[in-house]
Design a protein around this motif. Structure first.
Motif, PDB file in Angstrom:
ATOM      1  N   TYR A 130     -18.968   2.998  -8.467  1.00 41.51           N
ATOM      2  CA  TYR A 130     -19.249   2.935  -9.995  1.00 41.51           C
ATOM      3  C   TYR A 130     -18.114   2.332 -10.323  1.00 41.51           C
ATOM      4  O   TYR A 130     -17.877   1.518 -11.314  1.00 41.51           O
ATOM      5  CB  TYR A 130     -19.090   4.012 -10.311  1.00 41.51           C
ATOM      6  CG  TYR A 130     -19.221   4.111 -12.083  1.00 41.51           C
ATOM      7  CD1 TYR A 130     -20.061   3.561 -13.452  1.00 41.51           C
ATOM      8  CD2 TYR A 130     -18.769   4.963 -12.654  1.00 41.51           C
ATOM      9  CE1 TYR A 130     -20.364   3.887 -13.917  1.00 41.51           C
ATOM     10  CE2 TYR A 130     -18.517   4.654 -13.820  1.00 41.51           C
ATOM     11  CZ  TYR A 130     -19.122   4.729 -14.730  1.00 41.51           C
ATOM     12  OH  TYR A 130     -18.936   4.778 -15.894  1.00 41.51           O
ATOM     13  N   LEU A 142     -22.907  10.957 -11.260  1.00 43.14           N
ATOM     14  CA  LEU A 142     -22.204   9.936 -12.384  1.00 43.14           C
ATOM     15  C   LEU A 142     -22.143  11.285 -13.439  1.00 43.14           C
ATOM     16  O   LEU A 142     -21.438  11.578 -13.932  1.00 43.14           O
ATOM     17  CB  LEU A 142     -22.657   8.704 -12.627  1.00 43.14           C
ATOM     18  CG  LEU A 142     -22.394   7.663 -11.742  1.00 43.14           C
ATOM     19  CD1 LEU A 142     -22.864   6.351 -11.991  1.00 43.14           C
ATOM     20  CD2 LEU A 142     -20.937   7.486 -11.386  1.00 43.14           C
ATOM     21  N   VAL A 161     -22.687   3.687 -17.457  1.00 39.90           N
ATOM     22  CA  VAL A 161     -23.612   4.425 -16.253  1.00 39.90           C
ATOM     23  C   VAL A 161     -24.367   3.359 -16.943  1.00 39.90           C
ATOM     24  O   VAL A 161     -24.982   3.121 -15.430  1.00 39.90           O
ATOM     25  CB  VAL A 161     -23.387   5.834 -16.711  1.00 39.90           C
ATOM     26  CG1 VAL A 161     -24.375   6.513 -15.673  1.00 39.90           C
ATOM     27  CG2 VAL A 161     -22.009   6.494 -17.036  1.00 39.90           C
ATOM     28  N   PHE A 171     -24.304  -0.077 -14.465  1.00 39.48           N
ATOM     29  CA  PHE A 171     -24.251   0.538 -12.871  1.00 39.48           C
ATOM     30  C   PHE A 171     -25.871   0.937 -12.652  1.00 39.48           C
ATOM     31  O   PHE A 171     -25.820   0.654 -12.316  1.00 39.48           O
ATOM     32  CB  PHE A 171     -22.965   1.512 -13.288  1.00 39.48           C
ATOM     33  CG  PHE A 171     -24.197   1.932 -11.363  1.00 39.48           C
ATOM     34  CD1 PHE A 171     -22.742   0.946 -10.624  1.00 39.48           C
ATOM     35  CD2 PHE A 171     -23.878   3.133 -11.232  1.00 39.48           C
ATOM     36  CE1 PHE A 171     -22.908   0.734  -8.995  1.00 39.48           C
ATOM     37  CE2 PHE A 171     -23.128   3.151  -9.670  1.00 39.48           C
ATOM     38  CZ  PHE A 171     -22.924   2.528  -8.632  1.00 39.48           C
TER      39      PHE A 171
END
Length: 226
Positions: free
Chosen positions: A29, A71, A46, A49
């Motif tokens: 990430y 995450l 987020v 990704f």
């Protein structure tokens, strides 16, 4: 940051494989966004990704969900940041496939190709329902041979559980353990021989036997002959 994440994971007693997976996805990430610090990113990064994983990397739905959980752990537990619901993430599709299940004959055919420690581990995986790392971490005291049980300690979720030990492999396990103990005793004697400087391991065996009875300062007759 990574050390803090590792510490948070271990204080929650998550599985070692979970630790590896979470740290892997956190690194990917950060690298994906040009090594920006996660505190300077948020839900948009987020979502970007996770969408990249589904659209371009074409990962499975379970893989994308694992990355999402990593995450969420990073932001909630490590950075203490609560993310809003990630509505704009393109979710990887879950293929509707029937699981592949081996028949008894096929399992026997696979096991017949193995021997030694690999054969024992494969039988434990199949007959006791152990995960791979659970089999690797088994200790002698976890094998209740007389009761036909296996204690799996610190399993998934940080819980212990008891499972069945196949009767067909109890005798091979006893034989395997006897060989391990014998090897350990021989290695220990050789190590003692090296430390004591004896020319013959038999000298060491006599010496340690006598010393174990409290005869301090006694020299072996074999040493006087050398």
């Amino acid at each position: 940051m990574f050390e803090v994440a590792r510490e948070k994971i271990r204080t929650r007693h998550l599985a070692f494989r979970t630790e590896q997976a979470y740290l892997h996805w956190i690194r990917r990430y950060v690298k994906f966004h040009g090594r920006k610090h996660p505190r300077n990113m948020g839900s948009a990064e987020v979502e970007a990704f996770l969408t990249h994983l589904a659209v371009e990397a074409k990962v499975a739905a379970s893989t994308q969900n694992q990355a999402l959980q990593a995450l969420l752990f990073l932001y909630r537990q490590v950075l203490d940041v609560e993310l809003p619901w990630l509505e704009n993430v393109t979710r990887a599709s879950r293929p509707k496939r029937l699981p592949v299940v081996l028949s008894n004959a096929e399992v026997r055919s696979v096991l017949a190709q193995l021997d030694g420690t690999c054969w024992l581990m494969a039988n434990l995986l199949y007959g006791s329902g152990l995960r791979l790392m659970e089999a690797h971490r088994l200790r002698v005291k976890d094998l209740l041979l007389d009761r036909g049980e296996v204690i799996v300690r610190d399993a998934k979720g940080g819980r212990d559980r008891v499972t069945v030990l196949p009767a067909a492999i109890i005798a091979p396990i006893r034989e395997h353990l006897a060989k391990l103990f014998d090897r350990f005793r021989r290695q220990r004697k050789l190590r003692e021989q090296e430390l004591l400087g004896h020319a013959d391991v038999k000298t060491t065996m006599i010496y340690t036997h006598v010393m174990g009875k409290g005869a301090m300062g006694v020299k072996s007759p074999l040493d006087r002959q050398l």
